[in-house]
Design a protein around this motif. Structure first.
Motif, PDB file in Angstrom:
ATOM      1  N   SER A   1     104.741  77.599 135.976  1.00 52.98           N
ATOM      2  CA  SER A   1     105.097  78.937 135.503  1.00 52.98           C
ATOM      3  C   SER A   1     106.523  78.925 134.974  1.00 52.98           C
ATOM      4  O   SER A   1     107.441  78.492 135.672  1.00 52.98           O
ATOM      5  CB  SER A   1     104.968  79.971 136.635  1.00 52.98           C
ATOM      6  N   GLY A   2     106.678  79.384 133.752  1.00 50.61           N
ATOM      7  CA  GLY A   2     108.000  79.411 133.122  1.00 50.61           C
ATOM      8  C   GLY A   2     107.887  80.002 131.733  1.00 50.61           C
ATOM      9  O   GLY A   2     106.921  80.707 131.421  1.00 50.61           O
ATOM     10  N   ASN A   3     108.872  79.738 130.915  1.00 49.45           N
ATOM     11  CA  ASN A   3     108.837  80.269 129.564  1.00 49.45           C
ATOM     12  C   ASN A   3     107.655  79.690 128.785  1.00 49.45           C
ATOM     13  O   ASN A   3     107.325  78.513 128.901  1.00 49.45           O
ATOM     14  CB  ASN A   3     110.141  79.952 128.826  1.00 49.45           C
ATOM     15  N   THR A   4     107.035  80.523 127.973  1.00 53.11           N
ATOM     16  CA  THR A   4     105.898  80.096 127.158  1.00 53.11           C
ATOM     17  C   THR A   4     106.376  79.241 125.987  1.00 53.11           C
ATOM     18  O   THR A   4     107.363  79.577 125.325  1.00 53.11           O
ATOM     19  CB  THR A   4     105.136  81.325 126.628  1.00 53.11           C
ATOM     20  N   ILE A   5     105.667  78.158 125.749  1.00 51.73           N
ATOM     21  CA  ILE A   5     105.964  77.325 124.575  1.00 51.73           C
ATOM     22  C   ILE A   5     105.388  78.000 123.341  1.00 51.73           C
ATOM     23  O   ILE A   5     104.223  78.409 123.329  1.00 51.73           O
ATOM     24  CB  ILE A   5     105.365  75.912 124.736  1.00 51.73           C
ATOM     25  N   LEU A   6     106.182  78.140 122.307  1.00 51.15           N
ATOM     26  CA  LEU A   6     105.732  78.798 121.089  1.00 51.15           C
ATOM     27  C   LEU A   6     104.573  78.036 120.461  1.00 51.15           C
ATOM     28  O   LEU A   6     104.508  76.802 120.517  1.00 51.15           O
ATOM     29  CB  LEU A   6     106.888  78.903 120.093  1.00 51.15           C
ATOM     30  N   ASP A   7     103.657  78.769 119.840  1.00 54.91           N
ATOM     31  CA  ASP A   7     102.511  78.130 119.181  1.00 54.91           C
ATOM     32  C   ASP A   7     102.957  77.161 118.090  1.00 54.91           C
ATOM     33  O   ASP A   7     102.320  76.130 117.864  1.00 54.91           O
ATOM     34  CB  ASP A   7     101.594  79.199 118.574  1.00 54.91           C
ATOM     35  N   SER A   8     104.055  77.502 117.426  1.00 49.88           N
ATOM     36  CA  SER A   8     104.547  76.637 116.348  1.00 49.88           C
ATOM     37  C   SER A   8     105.109  75.321 116.867  1.00 49.88           C
ATOM     38  O   SER A   8     105.295  74.369 116.100  1.00 49.88           O
ATOM     39  CB  SER A   8     105.627  77.373 115.540  1.00 49.88           C
ATOM     40  N   GLU A   9     105.376  75.247 118.190  1.00 53.89           N
ATOM     41  CA  GLU A   9     105.957  74.039 118.761  1.00 53.89           C
ATOM     42  C   GLU A   9     104.942  73.173 119.500  1.00 53.89           C
ATOM     43  O   GLU A   9     105.222  72.002 119.783  1.00 53.89           O
ATOM     44  CB  GLU A   9     107.092  74.404 119.731  1.00 53.89           C
ATOM     45  N   ILE A  10     103.772  73.730 119.796  1.00 55.69           N
ATOM     46  CA  ILE A  10     102.770  72.996 120.580  1.00 55.69           C
ATOM     47  C   ILE A  10     102.435  71.655 119.937  1.00 55.69           C
ATOM     48  O   ILE A  10     102.352  70.614 120.596  1.00 55.69           O
ATOM     49  CB  ILE A  10     101.491  73.837 120.748  1.00 55.69           C
ATOM     50  N   SER A  11     102.246  71.660 118.616  1.00 59.19           N
ATOM     51  CA  SER A  11     101.833  70.431 117.929  1.00 59.19           C
ATOM     52  C   SER A  11     103.005  69.494 117.652  1.00 59.19           C
ATOM     53  O   SER A  11     102.791  68.360 117.224  1.00 59.19           O
ATOM     54  CB  SER A  11     101.151  70.787 116.601  1.00 59.19           C
ATOM     55  N   ARG A  12     104.239  69.951 117.915  1.00 60.35           N
ATOM     56  CA  ARG A  12     105.409  69.138 117.587  1.00 60.35           C
ATOM     57  C   ARG A  12     106.132  68.584 118.807  1.00 60.35           C
ATOM     58  O   ARG A  12     106.979  67.694 118.671  1.00 60.35           O
ATOM     59  CB  ARG A  12     106.405  69.967 116.759  1.00 60.35           C
ATOM     60  N   VAL A  13     105.804  69.078 119.992  1.00 57.81           N
ATOM     61  CA  VAL A  13     106.540  68.641 121.183  1.00 57.81           C
ATOM     62  C   VAL A  13     106.296  67.172 121.501  1.00 57.81           C
ATOM     63  O   VAL A  13     107.055  66.572 122.275  1.00 57.81           O
ATOM     64  CB  VAL A  13     106.164  69.511 122.410  1.00 57.81           C
ATOM     65  N   PHE A  14     105.243  66.586 120.923  1.00 55.52           N
ATOM     66  CA  PHE A  14     104.952  65.179 121.164  1.00 55.52           C
ATOM     67  C   PHE A  14     105.614  64.263 120.135  1.00 55.52           C
ATOM     68  O   PHE A  14     105.462  63.050 120.212  1.00 55.52           O
ATOM     69  CB  PHE A  14     103.443  64.938 121.160  1.00 55.52           C
ATOM     70  N   ASP A  15     106.339  64.850 119.180  1.00 53.14           N
ATOM     71  CA  ASP A  15     107.051  64.044 118.190  1.00 53.14           C
ATOM     72  C   ASP A  15     108.320  63.458 118.806  1.00 53.14           C
ATOM     73  O   ASP A  15     108.967  64.096 119.654  1.00 53.14           O
ATOM     74  CB  ASP A  15     107.417  64.883 116.960  1.00 53.14           C
ATOM     75  N   LEU A  16     108.670  62.262 118.362  1.00 51.49           N
ATOM     76  CA  LEU A  16     109.843  61.594 118.902  1.00 51.49           C
ATOM     77  C   LEU A  16     111.114  62.385 118.596  1.00 51.49           C
ATOM     78  O   LEU A  16     111.344  62.796 117.452  1.00 51.49           O
ATOM     79  CB  LEU A  16     109.953  60.184 118.318  1.00 51.49           C
ATOM     80  N   PHE A  17     111.934  62.643 119.613  1.00 57.52           N
ATOM     81  CA  PHE A  17     113.231  63.320 119.547  1.00 57.52           C
ATOM     82  C   PHE A  17     113.119  64.822 119.265  1.00 57.52           C
ATOM     83  O   PHE A  17     114.139  65.477 119.048  1.00 57.52           O
ATOM     84  CB  PHE A  17     114.158  62.681 118.500  1.00 57.52           C
ATOM     85  N   TYR A  18     111.903  65.364 119.256  1.00 54.68           N
ATOM     86  CA  TYR A  18     111.788  66.824 119.070  1.00 54.68           C
ATOM     87  C   TYR A  18     111.966  67.503 120.422  1.00 54.68           C
ATOM     88  O   TYR A  18     111.244  67.217 121.381  1.00 54.68           O
ATOM     89  CB  TYR A  18     110.427  67.186 118.477  1.00 54.68           C
ATOM     90  N   THR A  19     112.924  68.415 120.509  1.00 61.59           N
ATOM     91  CA  THR A  19     113.232  69.073 121.776  1.00 61.59           C
ATOM     92  C   THR A  19     112.844  70.545 121.799  1.00 61.59           C
ATOM     93  O   THR A  19     112.715  71.127 122.873  1.00 61.59           O
ATOM     94  CB  THR A  19     114.740  68.966 122.080  1.00 61.59           C
TER      95      THR A  19
END
Length: 330
Positions: free
Chosen positions: A260-278
């Protein structure tokens, strides 16, 4: 210029023969109109001879160009016959040699960098371990001093975690060769990770809630799967609200890690697995490296364990599907 004339030698010879033949033909035939068909036949005959000869010399070249599949031999022409083909084939071989030389140089440089990074990471872990031992020996100090030592201890833990990420990233370059598939008890493996992160759980005031049966077993690589669980649970702790719990369940051959915490934005879901993307969270707290989830994706993809990430209403769920490798012991 020399290559141009040599490539068009057959056309020049044909034109020379025609140039010498036509005056003789006009002189021999008093009335060209009565022999017009013969003239057309003669010119066409020489032209066909030239076309047949040109095709015969270049038929393998044309067949080579029309091949549907490419092989390593396509870097140069197949048995070149004409001068232009031989010259072009020679140039392609020079380009191939230059390319392979540059590729070998880059591979050697990359290998050298990996060795240097691995060496320095291992060298840095030794003094960090010594510092942590010194910190643990200062448990009887006064309260103020204990707080300072605890701060140093936390910073050392961050450095150790970052170095471990670096070493893991370096080792994933040869991940397939390092795999060892074996039966793994899910509960035991997750408990090991929770014990490794117990200080982080306490510091963040977050508590694990494990709902996994003793009989739940899957087939995978223990070492790399433990790294995956460590990265995911570490992230779950980092981004959880205080005084909440992280639920780890196993049901229908799927492990779910819920925090439980802050929601990850939909626009970031597909990018959080990219190298160095924070993402937004990484830029606000300054602790994210953008490496952890990249390693998770790379390892799970190699192990052929499908995974998914969902986040809504301040609840984030990371799920790993073990349906292709799960086994329940009775």
């Amino acid at each position: 210029m020399k290559l141009f004339f040599r490539d068009h030698a057959s056309v020049i010879i044909l034109y020379g023969i025609s140039f010498l033949l036509l005056p003789w033909l006009f002189q021999s035939l008093d009335d060209l109109s009565t022999h017009y068909d013969y003239f057309i036949f003669l010119v066409s005959f020489f032209f066909m001879i030239w076309l047949i000869g040109r095709y015969y010399r270049r038929r393998k070249f044309y067949a080579h160009l029309q091949q549907a599949t490419l092989t390593k031999n396509d870097l140069h022409l197949y048995e070149p016959q004409a001068m232009i083909e031989k010259a072009y084939s020679h140039k392609l071989r020079q380009m191939q040699y230059l390319y392979l030389s540059q590729q070998q140089l880059l591979e050697e440089q990359a290998e050298e960098k990996q060795l240097v990074l691995s060496h320095f990471a291992h060298q840095m872990k030794t003094p960090l371990s010594v510092i942590q031992l010194i910190i643990q020996s200062r448990t009887c100090e006064t309260t103020g001093q204990s707080d300072d030592w605890q701060t140093i201890h936390n910073e050392c833990e961050k450095l150790t975690f970052t170095l471990n990420q670096l070493l893991t990233y370096e080792r994933t370059s040869n991940l397939v060769a390092d795999l060892k598939i074996e039966p793994i008890v899910i509960k035991g493996l997750v408990q090991e990770v929770i014990n490794d992160l117990k200080d982080y759980f306490i510091a963040k005031e977050v508590f694990p809630k494990l709902t996994v049966a003793e009989s739940d077993v899957i087939y995978s690589d223990r070492k790399w799967l433990k790294i995956v669980f460590y990265q995911i649970i570490n992230n779950a702790i980092k981004y959880s609200e205080s005084e909440t719990s992280i639920q780890i369940t196993y049901d229908h051959a799927s492990v779910q890690i819920i925090n439980s915490g802050n929601t990850i934005l939909d626009s970031e879901i597909s990018r959080v697995f990219d190298l160095f993307y924070t993402g937004v969270k990484g830029r606000t707290n300054g602790e994210a490296s953008g490496i952890g989830l990249y390693l998770v994706k790379k390892i799970l993809t190699t192990l052929e364990h499908p995974f998914s990430l969902q986040s809504q209403n301040q609840v984030t769920t990371f799920a790993i599907d073990f349906s292709n490798s799960a086994k329940a012991y009775s």
